[in-house]
Design an enzyme around this catalytic site. Structure first.
Site, PDB file in Angstrom:
ATOM      1  CG  HIS A  50      -0.266   0.090   2.469  1.00 34.63           C
ATOM      2  ND1 HIS A  50      -0.637  -1.311   3.335  1.00 34.63           N
ATOM      3  CD2 HIS A  50       0.407   0.715   2.771  1.00 34.63           C
ATOM      4  CE1 HIS A  50       0.309  -0.736   4.506  1.00 34.63           C
ATOM      5  NE2 HIS A  50       0.950   0.416   4.693  1.00 34.63           N
TER       6      HIS A  50
HETATM    7  C1  T46 Z   1       2.236   0.722   7.487  1.00 40.49           C
HETATM    8  C2  T46 Z   1       3.268  -0.567   7.419  1.00 40.49           C
HETATM    9  C3  T46 Z   1       4.213  -0.250   6.978  1.00 40.49           C
HETATM   10  C4  T46 Z   1      -4.560  -0.288  12.766  1.00 40.49           C
HETATM   11  O1  T46 Z   1      -5.853  -1.066  13.685  1.00 40.49           O
HETATM   12  N1  T46 Z   1      -4.036   0.596  13.393  1.00 40.49           N
HETATM   13  C5  T46 Z   1      -2.543   0.700  13.648  1.00 40.49           C
HETATM   14  O2  T46 Z   1      -2.114   1.263  13.821  1.00 40.49           O
HETATM   15  C6  T46 Z   1      -2.036  -0.362  12.265  1.00 40.49           C
HETATM   16  C7  T46 Z   1      -0.644   0.200  11.808  1.00 40.49           C
HETATM   17  C8  T46 Z   1      -2.452  -1.261  11.548  1.00 40.49           C
HETATM   18  N2  T46 Z   1      -4.116  -1.434  12.405  1.00 40.49           N
HETATM   19  C9  T46 Z   1      -4.691  -2.423  12.136  1.00 40.49           C
HETATM   20  C10 T46 Z   1      -5.272  -2.472  10.410  1.00 40.49           C
HETATM   21  C11 T46 Z   1      -5.161  -3.888   9.698  1.00 40.49           C
HETATM   22  O3  T46 Z   1      -7.065  -4.534  10.512  1.00 40.49           O
HETATM   23  O4  T46 Z   1      -4.199  -4.115  11.729  1.00 40.49           O
HETATM   24  C12 T46 Z   1      -4.218  -4.152  10.843  1.00 40.49           C
HETATM   25  C13 T46 Z   1      -2.768  -5.344   9.987  1.00 40.49           C
HETATM   26  O5  T46 Z   1      -2.757  -4.008   9.133  1.00 40.49           O
HETATM   27  P1  T46 Z   1      -1.774  -3.939   8.010  1.00 40.49           P
HETATM   28  O6  T46 Z   1      -2.465  -5.228   7.136  1.00 40.49           O
HETATM   29  O7  T46 Z   1      -2.036  -2.089   7.135  1.00 40.49           O
HETATM   30  O8  T46 Z   1      -0.416  -4.073   8.463  1.00 40.49           O
HETATM   31  P2  T46 Z   1       1.196  -4.721   7.263  1.00 40.49           P
HETATM   32  O9  T46 Z   1       2.154  -4.733   7.920  1.00 40.49           O
HETATM   33  O10 T46 Z   1       0.304  -4.242   5.942  1.00 40.49           O
HETATM   34  O11 T46 Z   1       1.586  -2.797   6.572  1.00 40.49           O
HETATM   35  C14 T46 Z   1       1.471  -2.250   8.342  1.00 40.49           C
HETATM   36  C15 T46 Z   1       0.717  -0.463   8.686  1.00 40.49           C
HETATM   37  O12 T46 Z   1      -0.241  -0.583   8.780  1.00 40.49           O
HETATM   38  C16 T46 Z   1       1.409   0.781   7.948  1.00 40.49           C
HETATM   39  O13 T46 Z   1       0.776   1.415   8.114  1.00 40.49           O
HETATM   40  O14 T46 Z   1       2.501   1.355   6.563  1.00 40.49           O
HETATM   41  O15 T46 Z   1       2.809  -1.608   8.151  1.00 40.49           O
END
Ligand code: T46
Length: 135
Positions: A50
């Site tokens: 993303h």
């Molecule tokens: C990024 C990279 C480096 C939350 O509820 N609060 C939060 O602050 C974050 C970061 C995530 N979430 C929830 C959203 C999803 O349901 O946690 C779950 C996993 O998040 P995501 O699939 O977006 O995780 P990554 O590792 O793909 O991405 C994360 C960050 O979301 C993103 O902003 O830049 O790490």
């Protein structure tokens, strides 16, 4: 120009060990509103995929290593993050993917704003369309 912007974080070490201080608008180039960390990532798992519209972040690998692919829609660069004294800036409109997490990887992320799903661009085609206007 490379998309890999690294921030060297001074290590305030002494005979007891090491200490790194992170300060918003000082060695971190924005006010820090949120901190999260990623650990226990399973073998072969990739994360990210993303870009953010407004959010700025700095990622620091506190333990172990992982590989970042950064893409601004024109250029693509890779970097292995493996030092607790090195921050990787994830700027706005940078599509990023993370791979090859070591078993002991603890990835700390400092963010310029609170969590907001509306700030994510999770579709690569949409990212490419928006990035053409941005670049
Ligand atoms: C990024 C990279 C480096 C939350 O509820 N609060 C939060 O602050 C974050 C970061 C995530 N979430 C929830 C959203 C999803 O349901 O946690 C779950 C996993 O998040 P995501 O699939 O977006 O995780 P990554 O590792 O793909 O991405 C994360 C960050 O979301 C993103 O902003 O830049 O790490």
């Amino acid at each position: 120009m490379s998309l890999i912007t690294l921030i060297d974080l001074p290590v305030l070490g002494d005979e007891r060990g090491s200490l790194v201080a992170l300060e918003g608008n000082k060695n971190i180039p924005f006010e820090i509103k949120r901190v999260y960390y990623i650990y226990g990532t399973q073998k072969g798992v990739a994360r990210g995929f993303h870009a953010h519209k407004e959010l700025k972040q700095v990622a620091i690998c506190l333990s172990g290593s992982c590989r970042f692919v950064m893409d601004d829609g024109v250029k693509k660069n890779e970097f292995i993050l493996n030092s607790p004294s090195q921050g990787l800036l994830i700027d706005v409109m940078q599509w990023h993917e993370m791979y090859d997490f070591s078993e002991d990887c603890i990835l700390l992320v400092l963010a310029s704003d609170f969590y907001d799903e509306a700030d994510y661009i999770r579709n690569y085609d949409s990212f490419m369309k928006l990035s053409k206007r941005h670049n």
